[in-house]
Design a protein around this motif. Structure first.
Motif, short mmCIF file in Angstrom:
data_model
loop_
_atom_site.label_atom_id
_atom_site.label_comp_id
_atom_site.label_asym_id
_atom_site.label_seq_id
_atom_site.Cartn_x
_atom_site.Cartn_y
_atom_site.Cartn_z
N ASP A 125 0.81 -1.23 0.00
CA ASP A 125 0.00 0.00 0.00
C ASP A 125 0.84 1.28 0.00
N ALA A 126 2.12 1.15 0.26
CA ALA A 126 2.98 2.35 0.35
C ALA A 126 3.55 2.69 -1.03
N LYS A 127 2.64 2.98 -1.94
CA LYS A 127 3.11 3.24 -3.31
C LYS A 127 3.83 4.59 -3.41
N VAL B 105 5.24 8.32 -1.55
CA VAL B 105 5.79 8.78 -0.26
C VAL B 105 4.65 9.25 0.64
N VAL B 106 3.63 9.85 0.03
CA VAL B 106 2.45 10.27 0.81
C VAL B 106 1.82 9.05 1.47
N ASP B 107 1.59 8.01 0.69
CA ASP B 107 1.02 6.77 1.24
C ASP B 107 1.89 6.25 2.39
N GLU B 108 3.17 6.24 2.14
CA GLU B 108 4.10 5.66 3.10
C GLU B 108 4.09 6.45 4.41
N ARG C 200 11.27 4.55 2.09
CA ARG C 200 11.74 5.90 1.77
C ARG C 200 11.61 6.84 2.96
N VAL C 201 10.76 6.48 3.91
CA VAL C 201 10.62 7.31 5.11
C VAL C 201 10.52 6.42 6.35
N GLU C 202 10.99 6.94 7.44
CA GLU C 202 10.88 6.25 8.74
C GLU C 202 10.83 7.34 9.80
N PHE C 203 10.14 7.06 10.88
CA PHE C 203 9.94 8.08 11.91
C PHE C 203 10.25 7.51 13.29
N GLU C 204 10.82 8.35 14.11
CA GLU C 204 10.94 8.06 15.54
C GLU C 204 10.21 9.18 16.26
N ILE C 205 9.37 8.83 17.20
CA ILE C 205 8.66 9.87 17.94
C ILE C 205 8.84 9.68 19.44
#
Lengths: 144, 125
Positions: free
Chosen positions: A56-58, A60-63, A129-134
Protein backbone atom coordinates in the motif's frame (compact mmCIF):
# COMPACT_ATOMS: atom_id res chain seq x y z
CA UNK A 1 -4.60 -1.88 27.28
CA UNK A 2 -5.75 -4.04 24.42
CA UNK A 3 -2.24 -4.96 23.47
CA UNK A 4 0.21 -7.62 24.33
CA UNK A 5 2.63 -6.19 26.84
CA UNK A 6 5.96 -7.23 28.16
CA UNK A 7 8.47 -5.17 29.94
CA UNK A 8 11.62 -4.40 31.79
CA UNK A 9 11.47 -2.99 35.31
CA UNK A 10 10.88 0.60 34.18
CA UNK A 11 9.32 0.12 30.77
CA UNK A 12 6.28 -1.47 29.23
CA UNK A 13 6.66 -2.49 25.61
CA UNK A 14 3.55 -2.20 23.52
CA UNK A 15 3.15 -4.57 20.63
CA UNK A 16 0.15 -4.34 18.33
CA UNK A 17 -2.01 -7.45 18.19
CA UNK A 18 -1.40 -7.68 14.44
CA UNK A 19 2.39 -7.54 14.75
CA UNK A 20 4.45 -10.51 13.62
CA UNK A 21 5.94 -11.27 17.01
CA UNK A 22 7.98 -14.21 15.78
CA UNK A 23 9.65 -12.09 13.15
CA UNK A 24 10.15 -9.26 15.63
CA UNK A 25 11.92 -11.69 17.94
CA UNK A 26 14.17 -12.90 15.14
CA UNK A 27 15.22 -9.32 14.47
CA UNK A 28 15.48 -8.31 18.13
CA UNK A 29 12.71 -5.75 17.87
CA UNK A 30 10.78 -4.67 20.92
CA UNK A 31 7.84 -2.52 19.82
CA UNK A 32 7.00 0.85 21.30
CA UNK A 33 8.25 1.65 24.80
CA UNK A 34 6.23 3.35 27.50
CA UNK A 35 8.22 4.50 30.51
CA UNK A 36 6.17 6.58 32.90
CA UNK A 37 4.50 9.23 30.80
CA UNK A 38 7.05 9.01 27.98
CA UNK A 39 6.29 7.01 24.90
CA UNK A 40 9.03 6.14 22.44
CA UNK A 41 7.85 4.70 19.14
CA UNK A 42 9.06 4.21 15.63
CA UNK A 43 7.24 3.58 12.41
CA UNK A 44 8.03 2.42 8.94
CA UNK A 45 5.90 0.88 6.22
CA UNK A 46 7.81 -2.36 6.07
CA UNK A 47 6.84 -6.00 5.79
CA UNK A 48 9.10 -7.72 8.32
CA UNK A 49 9.05 -10.99 6.39
CA UNK A 50 10.15 -9.64 3.03
CA UNK A 51 11.95 -6.60 4.47
CA UNK A 52 10.33 -4.59 1.69
CA UNK A 53 7.82 -1.77 1.69
CA UNK A 54 4.22 -2.88 2.16
CA UNK A 55 2.25 -2.88 -1.08
CA UNK A 56 0.00 0.00 0.00
CA UNK A 57 2.98 2.35 0.35
CA UNK A 58 3.11 3.24 -3.31
CA UNK A 59 3.84 6.95 -2.96
CA UNK A 60 5.79 8.78 -0.26
CA UNK A 61 2.45 10.27 0.81
CA UNK A 62 1.02 6.77 1.24
CA UNK A 63 4.10 5.66 3.10
CA UNK A 64 4.06 8.61 5.48
CA UNK A 65 0.36 8.12 6.18
CA UNK A 66 0.84 4.40 6.86
CA UNK A 67 3.59 5.27 9.33
CA UNK A 68 1.41 7.80 11.14
CA UNK A 69 -1.60 5.47 11.19
CA UNK A 70 0.70 3.14 13.09
CA UNK A 71 2.01 5.90 15.35
CA UNK A 72 -1.54 7.06 16.06
CA UNK A 73 -2.61 3.52 16.97
CA UNK A 74 0.39 3.13 19.25
CA UNK A 75 -0.35 6.43 20.94
CA UNK A 76 -3.98 5.41 21.40
CA UNK A 77 -2.88 2.18 23.08
CA UNK A 78 -0.84 4.24 25.49
CA UNK A 79 -3.74 6.63 26.11
CA UNK A 80 -2.52 9.46 23.91
CA UNK A 81 -3.00 11.05 20.51
CA UNK A 82 -0.80 12.56 17.83
CA UNK A 83 -1.14 15.86 19.70
CA UNK A 84 0.96 14.39 22.51
CA UNK A 85 4.05 14.04 20.34
CA UNK A 86 6.77 16.25 21.74
CA UNK A 87 9.43 15.56 19.14
CA UNK A 88 9.93 13.49 16.05
CA UNK A 89 12.87 12.53 13.88
CA UNK A 90 12.09 11.96 10.21
CA UNK A 91 14.48 9.84 8.22
CA UNK A 92 14.26 9.86 4.44
CA UNK A 93 16.25 7.70 2.07
CA UNK A 94 16.82 10.56 -0.36
CA UNK A 95 16.64 14.33 -0.22
CA UNK A 96 14.03 14.27 -2.97
CA UNK A 97 11.50 12.82 -0.49
CA UNK A 98 11.79 15.62 2.06
CA UNK A 99 9.31 18.09 0.61
CA UNK A 100 6.60 15.48 0.09
CA UNK A 101 7.14 14.06 3.57
CA UNK A 102 6.91 17.48 5.20
CA UNK A 103 3.80 18.39 3.21
CA UNK A 104 2.11 15.15 4.26
CA UNK A 105 3.03 15.73 7.89
CA UNK A 106 1.46 19.17 7.75
CA UNK A 107 -1.73 17.56 6.42
CA UNK A 108 -1.68 14.89 9.10
CA UNK A 109 -1.23 17.46 11.86
CA UNK A 110 -3.60 20.04 10.35
CA UNK A 111 -4.70 22.49 11.61
CA UNK A 112 -1.52 22.26 13.67
CA UNK A 113 0.57 22.76 15.57
CA UNK A 114 3.11 20.27 14.24
CA UNK A 115 5.54 18.92 16.81
CA UNK A 116 9.22 19.76 16.70
CA UNK A 117 10.94 17.66 14.08
CA UNK A 118 14.40 16.89 12.82
CA UNK A 119 14.92 15.49 9.32
CA UNK A 120 17.88 13.37 8.28
CA UNK A 121 18.84 11.56 5.09
CA UNK A 122 19.94 8.03 5.98
CA UNK A 123 19.91 4.49 4.67
CA UNK A 124 16.60 2.81 5.50
CA UNK A 125 15.70 -0.86 5.49
CA UNK A 126 14.57 -2.46 2.27
CA UNK A 127 13.10 0.00 -0.20
CA UNK A 128 11.53 2.19 2.47
CA UNK A 129 11.74 5.90 1.77
CA UNK A 130 10.62 7.31 5.11
CA UNK A 131 10.88 6.25 8.74
CA UNK A 132 9.94 8.08 11.91
CA UNK A 133 10.94 8.06 15.54
CA UNK A 134 8.66 9.87 17.94
CA UNK A 135 8.76 10.78 21.59
CA UNK A 136 5.45 11.67 23.20
CA UNK A 137 4.39 12.73 26.66
CA UNK A 138 1.16 10.93 27.53
CA UNK A 139 -1.28 12.86 29.72
CA UNK A 140 -1.69 11.23 33.09
CA UNK A 141 -4.97 10.69 34.89
CA UNK A 142 -3.85 12.88 37.74
CA UNK A 143 -3.32 15.73 35.28
CA UNK A 144 0.48 15.77 35.47
CA UNK B 1 17.68 17.86 37.05
CA UNK B 2 20.51 15.71 35.78
CA UNK B 3 23.76 14.20 36.86
CA UNK B 4 26.53 13.23 34.47
CA UNK B 5 28.11 9.79 34.53
CA UNK B 6 31.91 9.95 34.41
CA UNK B 7 31.88 13.68 33.68
CA UNK B 8 34.75 14.75 31.51
CA UNK B 9 36.28 18.02 30.47
CA UNK B 10 38.06 16.25 27.63
CA UNK B 11 35.64 14.47 25.36
CA UNK B 12 32.12 13.47 26.20
CA UNK B 13 30.86 12.23 29.53
CA UNK B 14 29.65 8.66 29.58
CA UNK B 15 26.01 9.48 30.12
CA UNK B 16 23.44 11.49 31.98
CA UNK B 17 20.96 10.47 34.65
CA UNK B 18 17.63 12.17 35.25
CA UNK B 19 14.93 11.28 37.73
CA UNK B 20 13.44 8.79 35.27
CA UNK B 21 16.01 8.03 32.57
CA UNK B 22 19.63 7.35 31.78
CA UNK B 23 20.92 8.64 28.46
CA UNK B 24 24.05 7.18 26.96
CA UNK B 25 25.61 6.06 23.70
CA UNK B 26 28.52 3.94 22.56
CA UNK B 27 30.69 3.04 19.66
CA UNK B 28 33.79 0.86 19.67
CA UNK B 29 36.09 3.74 18.91
CA UNK B 30 39.34 4.36 20.74
CA UNK B 31 39.27 8.14 21.25
CA UNK B 32 43.06 8.26 21.25
CA UNK B 33 43.38 6.86 17.75
CA UNK B 34 39.87 7.44 16.39
CA UNK B 35 40.00 3.83 15.21
CA UNK B 36 38.06 0.79 16.38
CA UNK B 37 39.47 -0.94 19.44
CA UNK B 38 41.23 -4.22 18.56
CA UNK B 39 38.56 -6.36 20.23
CA UNK B 40 35.98 -5.01 17.77
CA UNK B 41 37.32 -7.09 14.93
CA UNK B 42 34.14 -8.67 13.56
CA UNK B 43 30.84 -6.84 13.41
CA UNK B 44 29.51 -9.14 16.12
CA UNK B 45 32.51 -8.18 18.26
CA UNK B 46 31.85 -4.53 17.60
CA UNK B 47 28.22 -4.77 18.69
CA UNK B 48 29.43 -6.58 21.82
CA UNK B 49 31.90 -3.78 22.61
CA UNK B 50 29.16 -1.17 22.16
CA UNK B 51 26.73 -3.03 24.40
CA UNK B 52 29.40 -3.65 27.04
CA UNK B 53 30.21 0.04 27.11
CA UNK B 54 26.53 0.86 27.49
CA UNK B 55 26.21 -1.82 30.17
CA UNK B 56 29.12 -0.32 32.09
CA UNK B 57 27.58 3.14 32.01
CA UNK B 58 24.17 1.85 33.01
CA UNK B 59 25.73 -0.07 35.90
CA UNK B 60 27.05 3.19 37.31
CA UNK B 61 23.44 4.33 37.51
CA UNK B 62 22.33 1.01 39.02
CA UNK B 63 20.80 -0.30 35.81
CA UNK B 64 21.47 -3.14 33.39
CA UNK B 65 20.86 -3.80 29.71
CA UNK B 66 17.44 -5.14 30.71
CA UNK B 67 16.49 -1.58 31.60
CA UNK B 68 16.97 -0.30 28.06
CA UNK B 69 13.87 1.47 26.82
CA UNK B 70 14.82 2.76 23.43
CA UNK B 71 17.85 2.58 21.19
CA UNK B 72 18.70 4.20 17.90
CA UNK B 73 21.36 2.23 16.09
CA UNK B 74 23.47 3.10 13.10
CA UNK B 75 25.60 0.99 10.83
CA UNK B 76 28.04 2.44 8.35
CA UNK B 77 26.91 0.36 5.38
CA UNK B 78 23.72 -1.37 4.34
CA UNK B 79 25.52 -4.71 4.14
CA UNK B 80 25.88 -4.66 7.94
CA UNK B 81 22.17 -4.24 8.67
CA UNK B 82 21.12 -7.84 9.16
CA UNK B 83 24.43 -8.89 10.69
CA UNK B 84 23.95 -6.12 13.22
CA UNK B 85 20.35 -7.15 13.92
CA UNK B 86 21.29 -10.77 14.56
CA UNK B 87 24.31 -9.91 16.72
CA UNK B 88 22.25 -7.44 18.73
CA UNK B 89 19.46 -10.00 19.15
CA UNK B 90 21.87 -12.68 20.33
CA UNK B 91 23.77 -10.39 22.68
CA UNK B 92 20.58 -9.11 24.33
CA UNK B 93 18.87 -12.50 24.41
CA UNK B 94 16.48 -13.42 25.89
CA UNK B 95 15.43 -9.79 26.05
CA UNK B 96 13.43 -7.76 26.72
CA UNK B 97 14.38 -5.98 23.52
CA UNK B 98 14.03 -2.21 23.65
CA UNK B 99 12.26 -0.16 21.04
CA UNK B 100 14.76 0.10 18.21
CA UNK B 101 15.40 1.93 14.99
CA UNK B 102 18.33 1.08 12.73
CA UNK B 103 19.79 3.30 10.02
CA UNK B 104 22.75 3.50 7.72
CA UNK B 105 24.80 6.64 8.24
CA UNK B 106 28.39 7.87 8.21
CA UNK B 107 30.29 7.02 11.40
CA UNK B 108 33.61 8.24 12.84
CA UNK B 109 36.87 6.50 12.01
CA UNK B 110 36.47 2.95 10.84
CA UNK B 111 33.51 2.27 13.13
CA UNK B 112 30.70 0.25 11.62
CA UNK B 113 28.28 0.50 14.54
CA UNK B 114 27.02 3.13 16.94
CA UNK B 115 24.21 2.87 19.48
CA UNK B 116 22.32 5.68 21.18
CA UNK B 117 20.48 4.40 24.23
CA UNK B 118 17.85 5.48 26.72
CA UNK B 119 17.19 3.35 29.78
CA UNK B 120 14.39 3.80 32.27
CA UNK B 121 15.03 3.79 35.96
CA UNK B 122 12.76 1.59 38.02
CA UNK B 123 9.17 2.62 38.42
CA UNK B 124 8.75 4.64 41.61
CA UNK B 125 7.29 2.53 44.40
Amino acid sequence: MSVEEHGSPGTTFLVAPTADRERMGKLGLGGAALAGDRLFAGAMAIDLTTLSRVADAKSVVDETRICFDSVGATLARAGGTLRDIAKMTCYVSDREHIAETWRTLEEIFAPGPCPKRLTLVAGLAGDCRVEFEIMAVIPQEDGR
Amino acid sequence: MKELIRPSTKGPSAGAVTDRFVFTAASAVDPATMRRVPEAESLHDEVRVCLRRIEKTLAEAGLTLKDLTKVTCWVSEEKYRLEFAYAYRDLLAPGPYPSRALFVIGLPGDCRVQIDAIAARRKPA
